[in-house]
Design a protein around this motif. Structure first.
Motif, PDB file in Angstrom:
ATOM      1  N   PHE A 133      44.650  54.432  49.146  1.00 40.96           N
ATOM      2  CA  PHE A 133      44.137  55.684  49.668  1.00 40.96           C
ATOM      3  C   PHE A 133      43.380  55.069  51.142  1.00 40.96           C
ATOM      4  O   PHE A 133      42.190  55.221  51.003  1.00 40.96           O
ATOM      5  N   PRO A 134      44.192  54.710  52.004  1.00 40.94           N
ATOM      6  CA  PRO A 134      43.426  54.179  53.331  1.00 40.94           C
ATOM      7  C   PRO A 134      42.487  55.370  53.983  1.00 40.94           C
ATOM      8  O   PRO A 134      42.193  54.870  54.923  1.00 40.94           O
ATOM      9  N   ASN A 135      42.918  56.611  53.524  1.00 40.40           N
ATOM     10  CA  ASN A 135      42.508  57.485  54.349  1.00 40.40           C
ATOM     11  C   ASN A 135      41.064  57.696  54.289  1.00 40.40           C
ATOM     12  O   ASN A 135      40.320  58.806  54.620  1.00 40.40           O
ATOM     13  N   PHE A 136      40.341  56.833  53.380  1.00 40.06           N
ATOM     14  CA  PHE A 136      38.873  56.934  53.594  1.00 40.06           C
ATOM     15  C   PHE A 136      38.118  56.201  54.518  1.00 40.06           C
ATOM     16  O   PHE A 136      37.165  55.881  54.167  1.00 40.06           O
ATOM     17  N   GLY A 137      38.855  55.616  55.243  1.00 41.76           N
ATOM     18  CA  GLY A 137      38.322  54.866  56.592  1.00 41.76           C
ATOM     19  C   GLY A 137      37.946  53.473  56.189  1.00 41.76           C
ATOM     20  O   GLY A 137      37.044  53.046  56.760  1.00 41.76           O
ATOM     21  N   GLN A 138      38.672  52.864  55.250  1.00 42.50           N
ATOM     22  CA  GLN A 138      38.344  51.328  54.951  1.00 42.50           C
ATOM     23  C   GLN A 138      38.728  50.801  56.053  1.00 42.50           C
ATOM     24  O   GLN A 138      39.600  50.873  56.833  1.00 42.50           O
ATOM     25  N   THR A 139      37.848  49.462  56.348  1.00 39.48           N
ATOM     26  CA  THR A 139      38.011  48.898  57.707  1.00 39.48           C
ATOM     27  C   THR A 139      39.152  47.726  57.409  1.00 39.48           C
ATOM     28  O   THR A 139      39.480  47.497  55.983  1.00 39.48           O
ATOM     29  N   ARG A 140      39.604  47.260  58.347  1.00 37.99           N
ATOM     30  CA  ARG A 140      40.661  46.117  58.151  1.00 37.99           C
ATOM     31  C   ARG A 140      40.289  45.142  57.283  1.00 37.99           C
ATOM     32  O   ARG A 140      41.151  44.513  56.312  1.00 37.99           O
ATOM     33  N   GLU A 141      38.890  44.740  57.330  1.00 37.06           N
ATOM     34  CA  GLU A 141      38.442  43.891  56.457  1.00 37.06           C
ATOM     35  C   GLU A 141      38.432  43.883  55.093  1.00 37.06           C
ATOM     36  O   GLU A 141      38.562  43.187  54.026  1.00 37.06           O
ATOM     37  N   THR A 142      38.059  45.182  54.696  1.00 40.18           N
ATOM     38  CA  THR A 142      38.093  45.956  53.240  1.00 40.18           C
ATOM     39  C   THR A 142      39.369  45.574  52.942  1.00 40.18           C
ATOM     40  O   THR A 142      39.461  45.139  51.621  1.00 40.18           O
ATOM     41  N   MET A 143      40.444  46.144  53.541  1.00 36.49           N
ATOM     42  CA  MET A 143      41.707  46.061  53.140  1.00 36.49           C
ATOM     43  C   MET A 143      42.263  44.844  52.874  1.00 36.49           C
ATOM     44  O   MET A 143      42.949  44.430  51.659  1.00 36.49           O
ATOM     45  N   GLN A 144      41.973  43.659  53.722  1.00 34.82           N
ATOM     46  CA  GLN A 144      42.418  42.373  53.386  1.00 34.82           C
ATOM     47  C   GLN A 144      41.802  41.866  52.040  1.00 34.82           C
ATOM     48  O   GLN A 144      42.672  41.431  51.184  1.00 34.82           O
ATOM     49  N   LEU A 145      40.473  42.231  52.076  1.00 31.94           N
ATOM     50  CA  LEU A 145      40.056  41.642  50.849  1.00 31.94           C
ATOM     51  C   LEU A 145      40.590  42.335  49.485  1.00 31.94           C
ATOM     52  O   LEU A 145      40.880  41.536  48.522  1.00 31.94           O
ATOM     53  N   PHE A 146      40.878  43.558  49.678  1.00 30.29           N
ATOM     54  CA  PHE A 146      41.453  44.072  48.314  1.00 30.29           C
ATOM     55  C   PHE A 146      43.051  43.987  48.115  1.00 30.29           C
ATOM     56  O   PHE A 146      43.485  43.898  47.013  1.00 30.29           O
ATOM     57  N   LEU A 147      43.354  43.520  49.094  1.00 30.03           N
ATOM     58  CA  LEU A 147      44.764  42.970  49.171  1.00 30.03           C
ATOM     59  C   LEU A 147      45.070  41.389  48.478  1.00 30.03           C
ATOM     60  O   LEU A 147      45.783  41.423  47.577  1.00 30.03           O
ATOM     61  N   ILE A 148      44.135  40.761  48.497  1.00 37.26           N
ATOM     62  CA  ILE A 148      44.057  39.542  47.947  1.00 37.26           C
ATOM     63  C   ILE A 148      43.584  39.556  46.490  1.00 37.26           C
ATOM     64  O   ILE A 148      44.312  39.180  45.660  1.00 37.26           O
ATOM     65  N   ILE A 149      42.526  40.517  46.289  1.00 31.80           N
ATOM     66  CA  ILE A 149      42.210  40.787  44.758  1.00 31.80           C
ATOM     67  C   ILE A 149      43.463  41.351  44.030  1.00 31.80           C
ATOM     68  O   ILE A 149      43.748  40.989  42.919  1.00 31.80           O
ATOM     69  N   HIS A 150      44.244  42.436  44.768  1.00 32.99           N
ATOM     70  CA  HIS A 150      44.989  42.878  44.106  1.00 32.99           C
ATOM     71  C   HIS A 150      46.473  42.073  43.649  1.00 32.99           C
ATOM     72  O   HIS A 150      46.759  42.012  42.723  1.00 32.99           O
ATOM     73  N   ALA A 151      46.689  41.333  44.815  1.00 35.33           N
ATOM     74  CA  ALA A 151      47.739  40.370  44.735  1.00 35.33           C
ATOM     75  C   ALA A 151      47.453  39.282  43.472  1.00 35.33           C
ATOM     76  O   ALA A 151      48.238  39.227  42.771  1.00 35.33           O
ATOM     77  N   GLY A 152      46.380  38.814  43.754  1.00 37.56           N
ATOM     78  CA  GLY A 152      45.947  37.531  42.780  1.00 37.56           C
ATOM     79  C   GLY A 152      45.716  38.250  41.370  1.00 37.56           C
ATOM     80  O   GLY A 152      46.571  37.726  40.323  1.00 37.56           O
ATOM     81  N   SER A 153      45.112  39.182  41.043  1.00 36.69           N
ATOM     82  CA  SER A 153      45.200  39.826  39.736  1.00 36.69           C
ATOM     83  C   SER A 153      46.313  40.310  39.327  1.00 36.69           C
ATOM     84  O   SER A 153      46.597  40.247  38.186  1.00 36.69           O
ATOM     85  N   SER A 154      47.157  40.859  40.127  1.00 36.97           N
ATOM     86  CA  SER A 154      48.618  41.473  39.111  1.00 36.97           C
ATOM     87  C   SER A 154      49.423  40.127  39.078  1.00 36.97           C
ATOM     88  O   SER A 154      50.165  40.127  38.040  1.00 36.97           O
ATOM     89  N   LEU A 155      49.250  39.205  39.848  1.00 39.56           N
ATOM     90  CA  LEU A 155      50.181  37.874  39.471  1.00 39.56           C
ATOM     91  C   LEU A 155      49.733  37.370  38.209  1.00 39.56           C
ATOM     92  O   LEU A 155      50.514  36.937  37.264  1.00 39.56           O
ATOM     93  N   LEU A 156      48.546  37.322  38.224  1.00 42.67           N
ATOM     94  CA  LEU A 156      47.771  36.788  36.938  1.00 42.67           C
ATOM     95  C   LEU A 156      48.223  37.673  35.660  1.00 42.67           C
ATOM     96  O   LEU A 156      48.733  36.995  34.599  1.00 42.67           O
ATOM     97  N   LEU A 157      48.216  38.919  35.702  1.00 41.37           N
ATOM     98  CA  LEU A 157      48.598  39.584  34.901  1.00 41.37           C
ATOM     99  C   LEU A 157      50.087  39.531  34.568  1.00 41.37           C
ATOM    100  O   LEU A 157      50.703  39.486  33.244  1.00 41.37           O
ATOM    101  N   MET A 158      50.932  39.426  35.593  1.00 42.16           N
ATOM    102  CA  MET A 158      52.459  39.352  35.028  1.00 42.16           C
ATOM    103  C   MET A 158      52.722  37.873  34.489  1.00 42.16           C
ATOM    104  O   MET A 158      53.527  38.068  33.663  1.00 42.16           O
ATOM    105  N   ALA A 159      52.084  36.815  34.932  1.00 45.50           N
ATOM    106  CA  ALA A 159      52.378  35.617  34.204  1.00 45.50           C
ATOM    107  C   ALA A 159      51.967  35.978  32.777  1.00 45.50           C
ATOM    108  O   ALA A 159      52.589  35.418  31.975  1.00 45.50           O
ATOM    109  N   ALA A 160      50.670  36.432  32.626  1.00 50.59           N
ATOM    110  CA  ALA A 160      50.395  36.578  31.025  1.00 50.59           C
ATOM    111  C   ALA A 160      51.343  37.587  30.348  1.00 50.59           C
ATOM    112  O   ALA A 160      51.739  37.300  29.242  1.00 50.59           O
ATOM    113  N   ALA A 161      51.983  38.374  31.073  1.00 53.64           N
ATOM    114  CA  ALA A 161      52.622  39.424  30.274  1.00 53.64           C
ATOM    115  C   ALA A 161      53.989  38.776  30.172  1.00 53.64           C
ATOM    116  O   ALA A 161      54.543  39.246  29.034  1.00 53.64           O
TER     117      ALA A 161
END
Ligand code: HEM
Ligand code: SF4
Ligand code: SF4
Ligand code: SF4
Lengths: 329, 214
Positions: free
Chosen positions: A256-284
């Protein structure tokens, strides 16, 4: 017959392993560092030294443009994000997924399937209610779909793009992105339901502690005691709680980028999302292996809801005793 | 092979936004999309204020291209970075990686609905055979007609230069040399002699860099 079955299973694992390992070298390919500074310097040479210093540190000014971050002349964080994503997350994730599959394959080849120690009794005990199974398969199927589409966003350009015609490639990626972004929130709801429904089974106790001390019965002889869920299953549950919710929350911020997240916020959450989802997949991968190939009689529990008594006695003796006592009294 | 580059001479830019308007007009971009913008630093501070016109810089090792999940960017023979809108999924990654905030999106909706990314093409259109479709999707292809980008062509003070990197650099270097004398040529900010020398040196470096980059 059973022999053929396992040969086919091993083949399937090896093929999966091969695909993941093939994706690896492509993503680890050396990437040159971007040089935004040189780029900017070439195109704005008339600038004076102190102004220049400000600009390369990401100074903001005034502009008529309304696009996000337009008032910043140079966004320095972009380079760092690119580096983290392309040089750490991509190869790291491939290593984690490939490593997990490799470890499972080795384990399977060395230890093999955990067989039922006693013949089936034919008497069944209910283990998972219809609700339990609905929630499980709802979350599991969404997880697989999100994993495939998410991995496409991260890796498919390395191995799918070269073999697909551009129009098919474009259609697949558009579908992947939309499927991922629309089903993601549903996955979040499923995870919440799962946490609420199963929380009561998942508090650790002394039995789990002893279970861990005995390595879950994987190494050595004799099965450590376990209640309705064993220590390992509880660990997986808490991974879903912590890592899963991290994936869900970071996913929602991205979705939901429609709440005016800055580019820096999106970068941070993309890293968190990718990192945590990869961890979860490896465990899955581990969870899926244990629930299917790894343990005789486990899969039918989540499929039909019922397990054989001899399976229950072998893997969850305390739970078996409790069920038996209840039916007697 | 020519290596196309922009050059914005901040000494001359008067923040008239003529380039922005010219671009919008040449390319008829969608509502809300502005391929070029002018950023003013230290706005209103006499003697310090500078303005610079920015759009896509067509980077040599382009960050947008490196992170795009569909790999839809491609470098041209002129050193431009163009992209294929048919394959763009509107994920926004290019914007998150781009140092210059160049990629633009028609919307910013729920479920990551951004539409197709649009950015400066150096007025070189895009990957579409049919010229009419090309114009609709990517805007003007002035390079094919032997013309230079309209933003630079229309710049009233000729602060914004666009074209072959070596030529652009030469023009700029010549300018700086003349500007070296006090009260001479177009400079809005007065320089000490030493500073002018530094600028001339920068320009010489730039000219060298431009001939080096492929
Ligand atoms: C609530 C659940 C989820 C939401 C809302 C969500 C949302 C998103 C969004 C918005 C993106 C950015 C892509 C784009 O906009 O095109 C993304 C990327 C991604 N997601 Fe999810 N997602 C969710 C769950 C998952 C799960 C369960 C997995 C894995 C099993 C996953 C794996 C990925 C991966 C690997 C990427 C690519 C990251 C990158 O390229 O840096 N996501 N997700
Ligand atoms: S979009 Fe940004 S990163 Fe890509 S070439 Fe243009 S300026 Fe460079
Ligand atoms: S928005 Fe389009 S061009 Fe930009 S990174 Fe995503 S797919 Fe590539
Ligand atoms: S080169 Fe063309 S597309 Fe790019 S900013 Fe100038 S007018 Fe716009």
């Amino acid at each position: 017959m059973a022999r053929y079955q396992s040969v086919r299973d091993i083949k399937a694992w090896l093929i999966l392993l091969l695909v993941v390992l093939m994706a690896l070298p492509a993503t680890v390919l050396a990437q040159q560092g971007a040089d935004a500074r040189r780029e900017a310097f070439q195109s704005m040479p008339g600038t004076q030294p102190d102004f220049w210093r400000d600009a390369v540190q990401g100074v903001s000014g005034r502009t008529q443009s309304n696009s996000p971050g337009a008032d910043t002349l140079i966004m320095v964080e972009g380079e760092r994000w690119r580096e983290i994503r392309n040089q750490w997350i991509s190869p790291g994730g491939a290593i984690a997924l490939g490593g997990s599959l490799l470890a499972i394959t080795l384990f399977y080849l060395l230890v093999g399937k955990v067989k039922l120690e006693h013949p089936r009794t034919g008497r069944k005990i209910e283990r998972w209610t219809r609700w339990d199974r609905t929630i499980h398969w709802f979350v599991a199927s969404l997880f697989i779909i999100l994993a495939i589409t998410g991995l496409s966003i991260l890796y498919a350009k390395w191995f799918l793009m070269p073999i697909l015609p551009t129009s098919v490639w474009a259609a697949w990626m558009t579908a992947a992105k939309n499927i991922h972004n629309y089903l993601g929130p549903l996955f979040g709801l499923g995870v919440l339901a799962m946490i609420i429904k199963w929380l009561k089974h998942n508090f650790f106790n002394m039995t789990d502690f002893k279970w861990f001390l005995k390595g879950g019965g994987i190494v050595g002889k004799g099965h450590p005691s376990a209640g309705y869920l064993n220590g390992g299953e509880k660990v997986w549950f808490w991974m879903i709680v912590f890592v899963g919710l991290t994936v869900v929350i970071s996913g929602l911020v991205l979705d939901f980028p429609n709440f005016g997240q800055t580019r820096e916020t999106m970068q941070l959450f993309l890293i968190i999302h990718a990192g945590s989802s990869l961890l979860l997949m490896a465990a899955a991968f581990g969870h899926i292996y244990i629930g299917t190939l790894g343990t005789e009689g486990a899969f039918e529990g989540m499929k039909t809801g019922y397990v054989d008594e001899s399976w229950a006695k072998q893997h969850h003796d305390l739970w078996y005793d409790a069920v038996k006592n209840k039916t007697k009294s | 092979m020519a290596r196309m580059k922009f050059l914005c001479d901040s000494e001359r830019c008067i923040e008239c936004n003529g380039c922005v308007t010219a671009c919008k007009n040449a390319n008829e971009t969608e509502w809300g999309i502005q391929r070029r913008r002018v950023v003013t630093l230290d706005d209103g501070e006499i003697g310090k204020e500078v303005s610079i016109s920015v759009a896509c810089m067509h980077c040599s090792d382009a960050p947008c291209m490196a992170v795009c999940p569909t790999d839809c960017f491609y470098p041209t023979e002129d050193g431009l970075i163009l992209h294929n809108k048919d394959a763009c999924i509107g994920c926004g990654y290019c914007l998150y990686a781009c140092p210059f905030g160049a990629p633009q999106f028609p919307k910013q909706g729920a479920f990551g609905a951004r539409g197709k990314m649009d950015k400066c093409t150096f007025c070189a259109g895009g990957p579409e055979e049919d010229p009419v479709l090309e114009e609709q999707k990517y805007g003007a292809n002035r390079l094919r007609e032997g013309k230079l980008p309209l933003c630079a062509e229309m710049c009233s003070t000729k602060a914004l230069l666009a074209g072959d990197a070596t030529e652009v650099a030469d023009i700029f270097r010549e300018r700086v040399v003349y500007r070296g004398h006090r009260n001479n040529a177009w400079s809005s900010v007065e320089h000490e002699a030493a500073e002018s020398e530094q600028l001339a040196k920068n320009a010489a470096d730039l000219a060298y860099d431009a001939t080096q980059s492929v």
